[in-house]
Design a protein around this motif. Sequence first.
Motif, PDB file in Angstrom:
ATOM      1  N   HIS A  39      48.199  46.130  45.561  1.00  0.00           N
ATOM      2  CA  HIS A  39      47.755  45.783  42.974  1.00  0.00           C
ATOM      3  C   HIS A  39      48.730  45.327  42.818  1.00  0.00           C
ATOM      4  O   HIS A  39      48.404  44.237  42.267  1.00  0.00           O
ATOM      5  CB  HIS A  39      47.582  47.489  42.664  1.00  0.00           C
ATOM      6  CG  HIS A  39      45.941  47.784  43.247  1.00  0.00           C
ATOM      7  ND1 HIS A  39      46.169  49.049  44.502  1.00  0.00           N
ATOM      8  CD2 HIS A  39      44.263  47.694  44.012  1.00  0.00           C
ATOM      9  CE1 HIS A  39      44.557  49.203  44.432  1.00  0.00           C
ATOM     10  NE2 HIS A  39      44.308  48.294  44.340  1.00  0.00           N
ATOM     11  N   TRP A  49      50.975  43.172  43.689  1.00  0.00           N
ATOM     12  CA  TRP A  49      50.442  41.733  44.482  1.00  0.00           C
ATOM     13  C   TRP A  49      49.514  40.799  43.745  1.00  0.00           C
ATOM     14  O   TRP A  49      49.824  40.073  43.173  1.00  0.00           O
ATOM     15  CB  TRP A  49      50.304  41.948  46.005  1.00  0.00           C
ATOM     16  CG  TRP A  49      50.428  40.087  46.177  1.00  0.00           C
ATOM     17  CD1 TRP A  49      50.770  38.984  46.723  1.00  0.00           C
ATOM     18  CD2 TRP A  49      48.948  39.157  46.647  1.00  0.00           C
ATOM     19  NE1 TRP A  49      50.626  37.945  47.438  1.00  0.00           N
ATOM     20  CE2 TRP A  49      49.467  37.751  47.387  1.00  0.00           C
ATOM     21  CE3 TRP A  49      47.555  40.045  46.253  1.00  0.00           C
ATOM     22  CZ2 TRP A  49      47.896  37.154  47.702  1.00  0.00           C
ATOM     23  CZ3 TRP A  49      46.610  38.867  46.495  1.00  0.00           C
ATOM     24  CH2 TRP A  49      46.466  37.471  47.762  1.00  0.00           C
ATOM     25  N   CYS A  50      47.981  41.311  44.015  1.00  0.00           N
ATOM     26  CA  CYS A  50      46.851  41.040  43.315  1.00  0.00           C
ATOM     27  C   CYS A  50      47.481  40.955  40.949  1.00  0.00           C
ATOM     28  O   CYS A  50      46.587  40.106  41.175  1.00  0.00           O
ATOM     29  CB  CYS A  50      45.562  42.082  43.560  1.00  0.00           C
ATOM     30  SG  CYS A  50      45.068  42.309  44.773  1.00  0.00           S
ATOM     31  N   SER A  51      47.742  41.995  40.641  1.00  0.00           N
ATOM     32  CA  SER A  51      48.282  41.359  39.587  1.00  0.00           C
ATOM     33  C   SER A  51      49.469  40.195  38.967  1.00  0.00           C
ATOM     34  O   SER A  51      49.417  39.604  38.027  1.00  0.00           O
ATOM     35  CB  SER A  51      49.149  43.029  39.081  1.00  0.00           C
ATOM     36  OG  SER A  51      49.419  42.807  37.565  1.00  0.00           O
ATOM     37  N   GLN A  92      49.458  37.788  41.168  1.00  0.00           N
ATOM     38  CA  GLN A  92      48.153  36.666  41.117  1.00  0.00           C
ATOM     39  C   GLN A  92      48.099  36.500  39.789  1.00  0.00           C
ATOM     40  O   GLN A  92      48.110  34.734  39.531  1.00  0.00           O
ATOM     41  CB  GLN A  92      48.181  36.253  42.822  1.00  0.00           C
ATOM     42  CG  GLN A  92      48.014  36.756  44.329  1.00  0.00           C
ATOM     43  CD  GLN A  92      48.637  35.664  44.173  1.00  0.00           C
ATOM     44  OE1 GLN A  92      48.095  34.051  44.369  1.00  0.00           O
ATOM     45  NE2 GLN A  92      50.114  35.456  45.371  1.00  0.00           N
ATOM     46  N   LYS A 113      44.117  39.279  32.926  1.00  0.00           N
ATOM     47  CA  LYS A 113      43.714  40.981  34.038  1.00  0.00           C
ATOM     48  C   LYS A 113      42.966  41.605  32.982  1.00  0.00           C
ATOM     49  O   LYS A 113      42.418  41.616  31.818  1.00  0.00           O
ATOM     50  CB  LYS A 113      45.367  41.436  33.819  1.00  0.00           C
ATOM     51  CG  LYS A 113      46.484  40.892  34.354  1.00  0.00           C
ATOM     52  CD  LYS A 113      47.412  41.484  34.596  1.00  0.00           C
ATOM     53  CE  LYS A 113      48.763  40.437  34.989  1.00  0.00           C
ATOM     54  NZ  LYS A 113      49.778  41.474  34.924  1.00  0.00           N
ATOM     55  N   ASN A 157      41.314  43.958  38.496  1.00  0.00           N
ATOM     56  CA  ASN A 157      41.914  42.763  39.259  1.00  0.00           C
ATOM     57  C   ASN A 157      41.631  41.857  40.593  1.00  0.00           C
ATOM     58  O   ASN A 157      41.826  41.126  40.394  1.00  0.00           O
ATOM     59  CB  ASN A 157      43.323  43.772  38.923  1.00  0.00           C
ATOM     60  CG  ASN A 157      43.719  43.741  37.502  1.00  0.00           C
ATOM     61  OD1 ASN A 157      42.997  42.742  36.718  1.00  0.00           O
ATOM     62  ND2 ASN A 157      44.956  44.197  37.557  1.00  0.00           N
ATOM     63  N   VAL A 158      41.557  43.137  41.633  1.00  0.00           N
ATOM     64  CA  VAL A 158      41.223  42.783  42.740  1.00  0.00           C
ATOM     65  C   VAL A 158      40.246  42.033  42.722  1.00  0.00           C
ATOM     66  O   VAL A 158      40.242  40.347  43.715  1.00  0.00           O
ATOM     67  CB  VAL A 158      40.428  43.800  43.612  1.00  0.00           C
ATOM     68  CG1 VAL A 158      40.887  43.767  45.325  1.00  0.00           C
ATOM     69  CG2 VAL A 158      42.387  45.091  44.281  1.00  0.00           C
ATOM     70  N   VAL A 161      40.952  38.354  41.503  1.00  0.00           N
ATOM     71  CA  VAL A 161      41.839  37.339  42.782  1.00  0.00           C
ATOM     72  C   VAL A 161      41.068  37.096  43.896  1.00  0.00           C
ATOM     73  O   VAL A 161      41.016  35.777  44.085  1.00  0.00           O
ATOM     74  CB  VAL A 161      43.489  38.374  43.263  1.00  0.00           C
ATOM     75  CG1 VAL A 161      43.468  37.348  44.395  1.00  0.00           C
ATOM     76  CG2 VAL A 161      43.999  38.527  42.224  1.00  0.00           C
ATOM     77  N   TRP A 206      39.512  43.773  50.871  1.00  0.00           N
ATOM     78  CA  TRP A 206      41.002  43.066  50.715  1.00  0.00           C
ATOM     79  C   TRP A 206      42.104  42.326  51.976  1.00  0.00           C
ATOM     80  O   TRP A 206      42.410  41.969  51.957  1.00  0.00           O
ATOM     81  CB  TRP A 206      42.333  44.445  50.412  1.00  0.00           C
ATOM     82  CG  TRP A 206      41.586  45.624  49.933  1.00  0.00           C
ATOM     83  CD1 TRP A 206      41.279  45.749  48.518  1.00  0.00           C
ATOM     84  CD2 TRP A 206      42.614  46.515  50.071  1.00  0.00           C
ATOM     85  NE1 TRP A 206      40.945  46.425  48.426  1.00  0.00           N
ATOM     86  CE2 TRP A 206      41.486  46.880  48.080  1.00  0.00           C
ATOM     87  CE3 TRP A 206      43.323  47.228  50.382  1.00  0.00           C
ATOM     88  CZ2 TRP A 206      41.853  48.256  47.387  1.00  0.00           C
ATOM     89  CZ3 TRP A 206      43.986  48.330  49.354  1.00  0.00           C
ATOM     90  CH2 TRP A 206      43.774  49.354  48.402  1.00  0.00           C
ATOM     91  N   LEU A 208      40.798  39.064  52.324  1.00  0.00           N
ATOM     92  CA  LEU A 208      41.619  38.349  51.345  1.00  0.00           C
ATOM     93  C   LEU A 208      43.096  38.043  51.771  1.00  0.00           C
ATOM     94  O   LEU A 208      43.341  36.696  51.562  1.00  0.00           O
ATOM     95  CB  LEU A 208      42.052  39.417  49.891  1.00  0.00           C
ATOM     96  CG  LEU A 208      42.681  38.525  48.150  1.00  0.00           C
ATOM     97  CD1 LEU A 208      42.385  37.002  47.710  1.00  0.00           C
ATOM     98  CD2 LEU A 208      42.954  39.858  47.449  1.00  0.00           C
TER      99      LEU A 208
END
Length: 317
Positions: free
Chosen positions: A16, A18-20, A22, A30, A43-44, A47, A76, A79
């Motif tokens: 999570h 990492w997603c933020s 990105q 966000k 957020n996921v 992305v 996940w 992705l």
Amino acid sequence: MAQKSLDHKVHVRTFHQWCSQQLSTYNIPKSRNANLSSMFEENVQKVIDHAETGIIPKGQYDAILIDEGHDFEDAWYKLIVQMVNPDNPCLLVLYDDAQSIYSKDKRKLVFSKVGINARGRTVILKLNYRNTKEILTVAKLFAEQLLVERKESDEDAIPLLEPVGAGLNGDVPVLINLPSMHHEVRKIIETLYEHQKNGLDWHHMAVLCRNNKSINIIKDALRNNGIPTHGEEVEGIGVHVMTMHKSKGLEFALVCIFEVGNKNVCYESVENEAQLLYVAMTRATTNLVMTCSSSSMFAPQLSDAISTVNYSLQTEQ
């Protein structure tokens, strides 16, 4: 990574985080959802959606290592697979289905369905170097039905394998059935003091609880009895008090598990609760002490497992 001057090359993040990152990097707004779980999910999805449109580029990394892969959802994986350089894809997944306690989707992961070519490329690590033979055997016997039900699978799926002990020996785990929660607290305090008098430092001990309410009960009791807790008195020297979930991936010489199988605090399915308890039990490297009361739904199975190990040891002698 920093000590080896690799921190500018290797990024270590939770999924999570990492997603933020990105979303920030590519100027994508966000989620503002006040519910933390919903915010993470939104957020996921952002992305995932923007990777599909190309706003978030694919193939960003030469290599990706996924740790605790058993807690990753299929979406996940799909992705992350896209983020590996397609010219020389290097993806390493570390996975232990026995510790799968966070995933909402309890279906078996099939690598090919998430874009991972794993056939002929899997290595199974069976040896357990953390626990003594006695702790590992009791945990295995307790979770045996769970292990058996999920064992059959082909190479493209994740089998749940019983770990093999590396040969370390120690005391047989104990389950202490007491009249009330207050008796359990007193027994845990006695156990911690006993091991401390025998030379074990406080920071090598942990008390694992099912929820935060139980944590507060234990912390107050330890504080009132002069036992330091990690993070409250002097950082690094106290007893670690945490939920079973938080303990995943950690290890302690002595683990005390409070209110084992208490029907009043266990709210998930029996299988999920058993799996969570298995994780908690295998945090102990040397000694495992469990307390429960008459409301424990796991006391019969644990008692049987402990009796089996004790009988086996007596037979060997």
